[in-house]
Write a protein that holds these residues in place. Structure first.
Motif, PDB file in Angstrom:
ATOM      1  N   LEU A   1      53.548  45.078  75.575  1.00 18.30           N
ATOM      2  CA  LEU A   1      53.176  46.096  74.601  1.00 18.30           C
ATOM      3  C   LEU A   1      52.851  45.412  73.288  1.00 18.30           C
ATOM      4  N   VAL A   2      51.666  45.660  72.777  1.00 22.50           N
ATOM      5  CA  VAL A   2      51.198  44.999  71.566  1.00 22.50           C
ATOM      6  C   VAL A   2      50.615  46.055  70.632  1.00 22.50           C
TER       7      VAL A   2
ATOM      8  N   PRO B   1      43.267  49.679  71.206  1.00 18.30           N
ATOM      9  CA  PRO B   1      43.810  50.538  72.266  1.00 18.30           C
ATOM     10  C   PRO B   1      42.926  50.547  73.526  1.00 18.30           C
ATOM     11  N   ASP B   2      41.627  50.383  73.360  1.00 19.32           N
ATOM     12  CA  ASP B   2      40.724  50.341  74.524  1.00 19.32           C
ATOM     13  C   ASP B   2      40.952  49.112  75.404  1.00 19.32           C
ATOM     14  N   ASP B   3      41.683  48.146  74.909  1.00 18.88           N
ATOM     15  CA  ASP B   3      42.000  46.963  75.724  1.00 18.88           C
ATOM     16  C   ASP B   3      43.167  47.224  76.670  1.00 18.88           C
ATOM     17  N   THR B   4      43.778  48.365  76.541  1.00 19.25           N
ATOM     18  CA  THR B   4      44.887  48.709  77.427  1.00 19.25           C
ATOM     19  C   THR B   4      44.409  48.760  78.868  1.00 19.25           C
TER      20      THR B   4
ATOM     21  N   VAL C   1      48.144  48.438  74.409  1.00 28.83           N
ATOM     22  CA  VAL C   1      47.909  48.294  72.983  1.00 28.83           C
ATOM     23  C   VAL C   1      48.158  49.642  72.316  1.00 28.83           C
ATOM     24  N   SER C   2      49.114  49.662  71.427  1.00 27.09           N
ATOM     25  CA  SER C   2      49.454  50.898  70.730  1.00 27.09           C
ATOM     26  C   SER C   2      48.680  50.990  69.416  1.00 27.09           C
ATOM     27  N   SER C   3      48.313  52.197  69.082  1.00 24.64           N
ATOM     28  CA  SER C   3      47.529  52.396  67.848  1.00 24.64           C
ATOM     29  C   SER C   3      48.435  52.616  66.640  1.00 24.64           C
TER      30      SER C   3
END
Length: 129
Positions: free
Chosen positions: A11-12, A91-94, A127-129
């Motif tokens: 989680l980043v 976040p789209d890299d999640t 990826v958290s916003s």
């Protein structure tokens, strides 16, 4: 059969970085340095897509437009490892990130995920916003 293992996800926060590792089993793949390697990802509800690839000697990297300028792919053939460093995460890299190896010695790996039958378990990057 080549056995690949992906790791390094987690989680980043948006804007952060992560480095993923792809390790090929030395027991089943003694000539890793003869093959190009690619990273792919699959987001929820989406098809698996190409992210980056690297030539057998590590001199030629290629990137998908979505990650160009934010990713660096590298390899250490002495360790049978290919790393993918991702910066400025969005976040789209999640997605779940997977690696794979070309099926032909010396050629650049296909960018089409559908060309591959066997995949590892992947590593989740959130990826958290």
């Amino acid at each position: 059969q080549v056995r690949l293992s992906e790791s390094g996800g987690g989680l980043v926060q948006a804007g952060g970085s992560v480095t993923l590792a792809c390790v090929a089993s030395t027991h089943t793949f003694s000539d890793f340095s003869d093959y190009s390697v690619g990273w792919f990802r699959q987001a929820p509800g989406k098809e698996r897509e190409f992210v980056a690839s690297i030539s057998p000697a590590g001199s030629i990297p290629r990137y998908a437009d979505a990650v160009k300028g934010r990713c660096t792919i590298s390899r250490d053939n002495t360790m049978n490892t290919v790393n993918l460093q991702m910066d400025s995460l969005k976040p789209d890299d999640t997605a779940v990130y997977y690696c794979n190896v070309a099926d032909t010695r010396g050629v650049m790996i296909s960018r089409r995920a559908s060309d591959f039958v066997s995949w590892g378990q992947g590593t989740q990057v959130t990826v958290s916003s």
